[in-house]
Design a protein around this motif. Structure first.
Motif, PDB file in Angstrom:
ATOM      1  N   ASP A 111       0.836  -1.205   0.000  1.00 22.41           N
ATOM      2  CA  ASP A 111       0.000   0.000   0.000  1.00 22.41           C
ATOM      3  C   ASP A 111       0.871   1.256   0.000  1.00 22.41           C
ATOM      4  OD1 ASP A 111       0.714  -0.816   2.614  1.00 22.41           O
ATOM      5  OD2 ASP A 111      -0.962   0.232   3.542  1.00 22.41           O
ATOM      6  N   GLY A 112       1.940   1.281   0.815  1.00 22.24           N
ATOM      7  CA  GLY A 112       2.816   2.447   0.827  1.00 22.24           C
ATOM      8  C   GLY A 112       3.421   2.714  -0.539  1.00 22.24           C
ATOM      9  N   THR A 113       3.825   1.650  -1.233  1.00 23.56           N
ATOM     10  CA  THR A 113       4.424   1.794  -2.554  1.00 23.56           C
ATOM     11  C   THR A 113       3.376   2.210  -3.574  1.00 23.56           C
ATOM     12  OG1 THR A 113       6.003   0.079  -1.907  1.00 23.56           O
ATOM     13  CG2 THR A 113       5.898   0.644  -4.246  1.00 23.56           C
ATOM     14  N   GLY A 114       2.172   1.646  -3.466  1.00 24.95           N
ATOM     15  CA  GLY A 114       1.082   2.045  -4.357  1.00 24.95           C
ATOM     16  C   GLY A 114       0.685   3.498  -4.170  1.00 24.95           C
ATOM     17  N   TRP A 115       0.626   3.937  -2.895  1.00 25.23           N
ATOM     18  CA  TRP A 115       0.295   5.343  -2.633  1.00 25.23           C
ATOM     19  C   TRP A 115       1.329   6.267  -3.266  1.00 25.23           C
ATOM     20  CZ3 TRP A 115      -4.367   6.391  -1.461  1.00 25.23           C
ATOM     21  CH2 TRP A 115      -5.101   5.714  -0.487  1.00 25.23           C
ATOM     22  N   MET A 116       2.606   5.895  -3.176  1.00 24.52           N
ATOM     23  CA  MET A 116       3.650   6.768  -3.721  1.00 24.52           C
ATOM     24  C   MET A 116       3.629   6.801  -5.248  1.00 24.52           C
ATOM     25  SD  MET A 116       5.275   8.615  -1.643  1.00 24.52           S
ATOM     26  CE  MET A 116       6.800   9.054  -2.461  1.00 24.52           C
ATOM     27  N   ALA A 117       3.280   5.673  -5.865  1.00 22.15           N
ATOM     28  CA  ALA A 117       3.122   5.681  -7.323  1.00 22.15           C
ATOM     29  C   ALA A 117       1.968   6.602  -7.716  1.00 22.15           C
ATOM     30  CB  ALA A 117       2.874   4.255  -7.826  1.00 22.15           C
ATOM     31  N   MET A 118       0.886   6.552  -6.951  1.00 21.17           N
ATOM     32  CA  MET A 118      -0.248   7.456  -7.188  1.00 21.17           C
ATOM     33  C   MET A 118       0.177   8.905  -6.974  1.00 21.17           C
ATOM     34  SD  MET A 118      -3.780   7.615  -4.960  1.00 21.17           S
ATOM     35  CE  MET A 118      -4.801   9.095  -4.934  1.00 21.17           C
ATOM     36  N   TYR A 119       0.939   9.168  -5.917  1.00 15.44           N
ATOM     37  CA  TYR A 119       1.429  10.515  -5.611  1.00 15.44           C
ATOM     38  C   TYR A 119       2.224  11.062  -6.803  1.00 15.44           C
ATOM     39  CZ  TYR A 119       2.977  14.078  -2.144  1.00 15.44           C
ATOM     40  OH  TYR A 119       3.189  15.234  -1.425  1.00 15.44           O
ATOM     41  N   CYS A 120       3.095  10.224  -7.389  1.00 19.67           N
ATOM     42  CA  CYS A 120       3.879  10.646  -8.558  1.00 19.67           C
ATOM     43  C   CYS A 120       2.965  11.107  -9.691  1.00 19.67           C
ATOM     44  CB  CYS A 120       4.734   9.483  -9.057  1.00 19.67           C
ATOM     45  SG  CYS A 120       6.280   9.242  -8.197  1.00 19.67           S
ATOM     46  N   LEU A 121       1.935  10.321  -9.968  1.00 21.37           N
ATOM     47  CA  LEU A 121       1.049  10.655 -11.082  1.00 21.37           C
ATOM     48  C   LEU A 121       0.226  11.906 -10.788  1.00 21.37           C
ATOM     49  CD1 LEU A 121      -0.192   7.136 -12.256  1.00 21.37           C
ATOM     50  CD2 LEU A 121       1.652   8.552 -13.184  1.00 21.37           C
TER      51      LEU A 121
END
Length: 464
Positions: free
Chosen positions: A142-152
């Motif tokens: 989830d932390g990694t998914g959130w950060m990928a979303m943050y990038c976009l």
């Protein structure tokens, strides 16, 4: 504040979700909230956003860039004029916060992130905010998914600002490249090259790293494995044409960094309307994840998406680390113990904010994949739907929590006859914190008006 009775304090990620329904009635107030939480007297000098008053140093999911963009777009649609000054002010503060995440929450420097609870309280096998058994650490899906979303989210804002200031074009390229690194890591990092994706199960899991080098996938089917779906967006051809510098950098990466771009769906292949897709998951991974998510014996409730799969009701997940056993099972209502989050339960109930983001993500995937991409909904029913139709179906199920059924009763009110039938009370709808995973009864705080108020946006979209 999440709730003026039970939780009379702010929570950073709650506040971000609150701003969407607020923007429908008072967009200036919504903007002021996002500006406030990023002001210098709230944000730490190192860029961290305070989580809540009783634990400023805790970590909430980084959803403020998403909320900033959505409030900006809602106001633009309502008033016909964009507030670029607001967008730019928040963006500069979020640059600091993004850098804090990269420097403080990536333990190995491999673009895989850890944030403890990350708002999900007792969803995991272990207390993710405490030292773990055996001295290991968890790489969080989830932390990694959130950060990928943050990038976009940051990429989207940077491209919007670049329309009037070309300096932001370079910043957009930076976030696109960072997204590629995170997407590559979540799918490929590790000794076996599998990352957090389990090819056998067709799902993303947290991975526990032990001091002796062992890697233990924590195979709990929960919202942790769905959050990677949030990291999705599309790029229109006209946007690429408007920013030749960004496009040139993007094409260089696709030609020269195949190690990063070959598994990221799908910059090279134009989709519907010549759009390009940026996503952590490939269409095939998406299909496999949705097979679980749309199964009524797993995540799909009559009232939305459950936070833990119903599969674990009869098949609890048990983890044994050095003789210490921990387990997760399906609990559709209140937590049966005070474990981790006390009475806050992410082990089965339906929570509005993540359901809302899932609906948005499915709409974005449809924007690229179009009507030809269909999945079975519900799983096993033989009924095939486009992703847009799936998003509408989940929206209907969530709205059904508050609407009177054929029996004249609202599921959210459960057995409370006062709220179901008393003429003085039956139309005074409460916005509960979360909802029973099987019956839809409202649970937790009864005045969680902020993020549960997202139903207003869903009803508005349905009307449109």
């Amino acid at each position: 504040m999440p709730d003026k009775w039970e939780y009379p304090w702010y929570a950073a990620w709650d506040l971000a979700f609150h701003c969407l329904p607020l923007a429908l009635v008072d967009s200036q107030f919504a903007k002021d909230q996002l500006l406030l939480i990023t002001r210098e007297w709230y944000m730490h000098p190192n860029g961290q956003l305070p989580a809540y008053e009783w634990a400023l140093g805790d970590v909430n999911p980084p959803v403020h860039a998403w909320a900033t963009w959505r409030v900006y777009k809602i106001e633009h649609k309502r008033r016909g004029k964009p507030d670029r000054a607001f967008l730019e002010r928040v963006f500069h503060k979020l640059l600091l916060n993004f850098t804090w995440w990269v420097n403080r929450k990536d333990a190995q420097g491999h673009n895989v992130f850890q944030g403890g609870f990350l708002g999900l309280d007792n969803v995991g096998v272990f207390d993710r905010s405490a030292p773990l058994p055996g001295g290991g650490f968890i790489e969080q899906a989830d932390g990694t998914g959130w950060m990928a979303m943050y990038c976009l989210n940051m990429l989207t804002i940077a491209l919007e600002l670049a329309r009037e200031d070309s300096a932001y074009e370079d910043v957009a390229s930076k976030f696109w490249e960072h997204f590629l690194n995170i997407a590559h890591a979540i799918n490929n990092l590790g000794a076996n090259g599998d990352g957090m994706w389990d090819e056998t199960d067709g799902f993303f899991y947290d991975v526990m790293h032990m001091p002796d080098g062992r890697q233990v996938p924590l195979k709990v089917r929960s919202v942790v494995g769905l959050i990677s779906l949030f990291a999705v967006d599309t790029l229109e051809q006209r946007v690429l044409d408007r920013f030749p510098g960004f496009r040139r950098r993007m094409e260089w990466f696709m030609a020269n960094r195949r190690d990063l771009t070959q598994n990221v769906a799908s910059m090279a292949a134009p989709g519907r309307g010549e759009r390009r897709l940026l996503s952590v998951v490939s269409p095939e991974q998406l299909r496999r994840i949705l097979k679980h998510m749309l199964d009524e014996e797993e995540f799909l409730s009559p009232f939305g998406i459950r936070s833990v799969s119903r599969f674990h009701k009869d098949h609890p997940y048990i983890c044994d680390i050095d003789g210490q056993q921990s387990s997760v099972d399906y609990e559709p209502a209140e937590s049966s113990t005070g474990l981790f989050g006390g009475n806050s339960n992410w082990r089965g109930p339906i929570w509005f904010p993540l359901n809302y983001l899932l609906i948005e993500s499915l709409q974005k995937f449809h924007h690229y994949l179009g009507d030809d991409f269909r999945v079975e909904c519900p799983t096993g029913s033989g009924h095939m739907m486009t992703l847009w139709e799936v998003s509408a179906e989940i929206s209907r199920r969530l709205s059904r929590l508050f609407l009177k059924g054929d029996d004249g009763r609202r599921p959210t009110n459960g057995a409370a006859d006062c709220f179901q039938s008393d003429p003085h009370w039956c139309d005074l709808v409460l916005f509960h914190e979360y909802f029973h995973g099987d019956t839809g009864e409202g649970l937790g705080a009864s005045h969680q008006t902020g993020w549960t108020g997202l139903v207003a946006k869903l009803l508005q979209q349905s009307g449109e």
